[in-house]
Design an enzyme around this catalytic site. Sequence first.
Site, PDB file in Angstrom:
ATOM      1  N   HIS A 233      -5.523   7.024  23.075  1.00  0.00           N
ATOM      2  CA  HIS A 233      -4.086   6.874  23.266  1.00  0.00           C
ATOM      3  C   HIS A 233      -3.535   5.804  22.335  1.00  0.00           C
ATOM      4  CE1 HIS A 233      -0.076   7.128  24.567  1.00  0.00           C
ATOM      5  NE2 HIS A 233      -0.071   5.815  24.528  1.00  0.00           N
ATOM      6  N   TYR A 237      -0.173   5.018  18.789  1.00  0.00           N
ATOM      7  CA  TYR A 237       0.797   3.972  18.437  1.00  0.00           C
ATOM      8  C   TYR A 237       0.425   3.296  17.130  1.00  0.00           C
ATOM      9  CZ  TYR A 237       2.564   4.894  23.046  1.00  0.00           C
ATOM     10  OH  TYR A 237       3.068   5.523  24.141  1.00  0.00           O
ATOM     11  N   HIS A 384       3.984  18.951  21.595  1.00  0.00           N
ATOM     12  CA  HIS A 384       4.285  17.523  21.764  1.00  0.00           C
ATOM     13  C   HIS A 384       3.802  16.712  20.567  1.00  0.00           C
ATOM     14  CE1 HIS A 384       4.240  13.445  23.383  1.00  0.00           C
ATOM     15  NE2 HIS A 384       2.928  13.400  23.229  1.00  0.00           N
ATOM     16  N   PHE A 385       2.554  16.940  20.160  1.00  0.00           N
ATOM     17  CA  PHE A 385       2.094  16.021  19.113  1.00  0.00           C
ATOM     18  C   PHE A 385       2.524  16.438  17.712  1.00  0.00           C
ATOM     19  CE2 PHE A 385      -2.204  18.081  19.852  1.00  0.00           C
ATOM     20  CZ  PHE A 385      -2.391  18.633  18.598  1.00  0.00           C
ATOM     21  N   HIS A 386       3.065  17.645  17.570  1.00  0.00           N
ATOM     22  CA  HIS A 386       3.667  17.934  16.266  1.00  0.00           C
ATOM     23  C   HIS A 386       5.060  17.318  16.141  1.00  0.00           C
ATOM     24  CE1 HIS A 386       0.222  20.564  15.629  1.00  0.00           C
ATOM     25  NE2 HIS A 386       0.512  20.445  14.341  1.00  0.00           N
ATOM     26  N   ARG A 447      -4.291  25.996  24.229  1.00  0.00           N
ATOM     27  CA  ARG A 447      -4.480  25.415  22.911  1.00  0.00           C
ATOM     28  C   ARG A 447      -5.943  25.599  22.512  1.00  0.00           C
ATOM     29  NH1 ARG A 447      -4.826  18.794  23.664  1.00  0.00           N
ATOM     30  NH2 ARG A 447      -5.328  18.940  21.453  1.00  0.00           N
ATOM     31  N   ARG A 448      -6.295  25.203  21.301  1.00  0.00           N
ATOM     32  CA  ARG A 448      -7.677  25.209  20.821  1.00  0.00           C
ATOM     33  C   ARG A 448      -8.385  26.539  21.007  1.00  0.00           C
ATOM     34  NH1 ARG A 448      -8.909  19.883  24.042  1.00  0.00           N
ATOM     35  NH2 ARG A 448      -8.549  18.277  22.471  1.00  0.00           N
TER      36      ARG A 448
END
Length: 581
Positions: A233, A237, A384-386, A447-448
Amino acid sequence: MSSTASRTYLDQFPAEAKVIKAAFWSSFMALAIGGLLGLVQALHRTDVLRFIDPADYYTVLTAHGVLLAITFTIFFLVGIFTWAVTTSLDRGVVDIRFTWAWYIMMVVGTILVGVSILGGVVDAIPTYADVLFTFYAPLQAHPAFYVGLVLFVVGSWLAGADWFRTWWAWRKENPDERIPLPTFMALTTTLFWYLCTLGVALSILVFLLPWSLGIVDSVNPLLTRTLFWYFGHAVVYFWLMPAYMMWYIMLPKLSGGKLFSDPLARVVFVLFLLLSTPVGIHHQYLDPGIAEGYKFIAMTNTMFLLLPSLLTAFTVVASMEHGARQRGGTGYLGWLKALPWRDPVFTGMALAGLMFAAAGFSGMINAGMNINYLVHNSWWVVGHFHLTVGTAVALTFMAAAYWFIPQVTGKELWSRQLALGQVLLWFVGMTFMSNAMHRSGLFGMPRRTAEPQYQGFNFEPAVGTVGEINAQVALGAVLLTVALAMFLLNMVLTSFNDDSDSLPANTYAGTLSGPEDSPAVLDNLKLWTAIAVVLVIVGYTLPLASIVDSGGLFGPDISGFQLAIETDPALVLESVREVMP
Ligand code: HAS
Ligand code: CU
């Protein structure tokens, strides 16, 4: 040499500029290869164009994830943090050979990792590493993969040491001054990076590497997963902080004004130092073997961690508004029109920020323990992470590069129009792709996986169809690839550009409220680090103890999952019957 007012970074720090340029190009190379593999996957998954063997899907996915999430981001980060520290302290690094040493170490690490992954598709290379960018057990990679990661991470540690050394040297000469904001941002980020990478170092050096070398027979998969997420996580950041730094110190200036509040920016970075690490368990809400109470603590910490981003939204937008009003903007929202939308550096960063607002909402949904059960392991998370790393970070970096590459090469940007088109196209492409991914996750698309076919099911999304989702993802992926090509073309042509007439000077935004308005305790890095360590101990001791207690330090005897994936349906059925007769 030009006058002080228009001096570029290259004029001021020619030696450092070379290393930074090298770091940027390493980053762009990872972006080029990783990005292209993204297109391959997207077209394969959506069944638009298939030319890879489905069994190679995970090799491609691993390369895509590692090259973009780890290599592209972190090489760019070490470049701009080196710029930030030297520019804001107005002094070079202590020893440029040390700077080259960590850069080269990171390059060697990257090559090892890259070649290890490539071994999955090239028979002549005896390595394998189809373990995804989340590389925890029971998936196992070739030892070279782990060694490469270690070199890369140690290289980044030394980079951090380099920034600290530069700051210490400056402090001797300026004992009474506040830490300049960009340096403060680089140092606080480095501190939480040290703290969180301890988890991944432990996981690799004590468990995964000895296991892949055959020194230990087994590992405790939940333990390596938990150590991974302890790091996994906070690493998000680590990618985000350089983008935030750009939003704080570049966007206000580009908007025509000043940063609204330096003290508030410091508070934000301190909060990230404190809270980035003790939240990793929010990636493990569905892991059996971790008590609900610990998950609840991680959720609570995560919700607190929204605060620094909400503060950022306020401070950065207030600074933009200030800038716009300096440029003659008026009205409640009318000031938006006065912003310099023709400047690709500005527009890229502003659009990245806008998308991050949406990304923050999907992050909040992920973070809710109960609602996470709906979206976990679905395409939602990929959406979300794109938006986060794939846009808030990547688009900010690309926009920043339009400013930085001229700074470190002394060459003018080849085409501002192309750059402007590029950032817009990225935004549009990502809107298609990420929105469709989010929606598909809500009706359970996983996903994956290379083979998400739904012919056998009666699949009923609330809105739209599987075909429509796939079409949007494929379209988005194509637009993103075109945008990527436009970016790289502009970077290459800039490097060969002979024009250097109108180069911007190497400066960053001033502040409306400066460091003198904040208590000196904010600069007490020792204090904040100590509190961060305590929070990590509180958040992780008990969960880790109970995982070791129930699963053993080296786990029950679990062997690594097979890396060759069976694609013959008859054989798959047979192996299923073996498990469930
Ligand atoms: Fe996340 C999964 C929760 C932020 C990356 N995240 C992931 C994964 C990645 C990732 C890579 O709680 C997948 C890992 C995997 O492979 O399994 N995430 C959060 C939360 C936040 C968050 C609460 N994530 C990020 C960032 C990332 C990132 C940043 C990369 C850089 N995430 C999760 C959770 C999961 C997760 C769960 C696990 C899901 C699962 O089940 O697997 C927060 O930090 C977000 C806070 C953000 C805000 C937005 C503030 C708005 C701002 C915009 C200002 C506007 C401007 C522009 C400047 C509150 C700052 C103005 C423009 C004008 C024109 C005016
Ligand atoms: Cu997270």
